[in-house]
Enzyme design. Structure first.
Site, short mmCIF file in Angstrom:
data_model
loop_
_atom_site.label_atom_id
_atom_site.label_comp_id
_atom_site.label_asym_id
_atom_site.label_seq_id
_atom_site.Cartn_x
_atom_site.Cartn_y
_atom_site.Cartn_z
N ASP A 1 3.09 0.55 -5.49
CA ASP A 1 3.86 -0.69 -5.41
C ASP A 1 2.97 -1.92 -5.32
OD1 ASP A 1 2.86 -0.21 -2.94
OD2 ASP A 1 4.64 -0.83 -1.84
N LYS A 2 1.68 -1.75 -5.48
CA LYS A 2 0.73 -2.87 -5.47
C LYS A 2 -0.04 -2.85 -6.79
CE LYS A 2 1.54 -4.06 -1.18
NZ LYS A 2 2.58 -3.06 -0.94
#
Length: 220
Positions: free
Chosen positions: A213-214
């Site tokens: 998610d980064k």
């Protein structure tokens, strides 16, 4: 005011937070009752944007720890900006949790003492070994009966009967599995991949897609 800078807090204490001076991380979980503020919760969530906290309304009913997070100042988070209510110079909050009962405490406890992971591979392996032992037990009983009928000695009966069990269930099976995992860990180490828990290697071998998610940007 000075209570927020120490760890000598108990549930029920009233915190008077100076929005200008008290920029250190909180040492407890507290419910905001007066004033509004923005805090940095990146230590807990990994998100870098500020989170706005508002005071609890007087008619909100029973406080629920999971549902009323917008009123809660969590342990480990840092105050970025605060706006006291009315003519007051401080923000006020009530301590509800301390130590390992806080959100940060639960996170640290989960890292230090992770829950054991049960793999289906090892469960099926135990079932297969138990089934092989049952089959070998039948052959062992028949071997004991045969040796007793033929007049074998006690030593011969024990040695030949136990020998059948070792044929069915290899005693070196756990050692072989451990050696396989150790060999895989060495191969990963040669590629500068470190694994703290060797049991996860077999699980990682079945991963096809990894999602994050980064966004990681590398500059060379």
């Amino acid at each position: 005011e000075k209570k927020i800078l120490t760890q000598q807090l108990v549930p029920g204490d009233i915190l008077c937070i100076n929005p200008i001076k008290d920029k250190v991380p909180f040492h407890c979980d507290a419910v905001l009752i007066e004033g509004t503020c923005s805090v940095d919760e990146s230590m807990l969530t990994g998100e870098s944007y500020p989170i706005t906290k508002i005071p609890t309304p007087k008619d909100h009913g029973l406080f629920h720890y999971e549902l009323h997070k917008q009123y809660t100042l969590f342990n480990g988070t840092q105050l970025l900006q605060g706006r006291p209510q009315g003519n007051n110079a401080f923000l006020k909050a009530v301590v509800i949790r301390t130590g390992f009962m806080t959100s940060k405490g639960k996170l640290i406890r989960a890292i230090l003492f992770p829950k054991p992971i049960h793999f289906r591979f090892y469960t099926d392996l135990v079932k297969v070994a138990a089934l092989c032992f049952i089959l070998g037990l039948g052959g062992m009983i028949y071997s004991i009966y045969t040796w007793i009928r033929n007049g074998g000695t006690t030593k011969q009966i024990i040695l030949h009967s136990l020998d059948i069990v070792t044929f069915v269930v290899p005693p070196l099976l756990p050692a072989a599995l451990t050696a396989t995992t150790s060999f895989a860990q060495r191969r990963l180490l040669s590629k500068k991949i470190y694994c703290l828990n060797a049991k996860h290697i077999s699980l990682s071998g079945g991963v096809d897609v990894a999602c994050f998610d980064k966004v990681l940007i590398l500059f060379f």
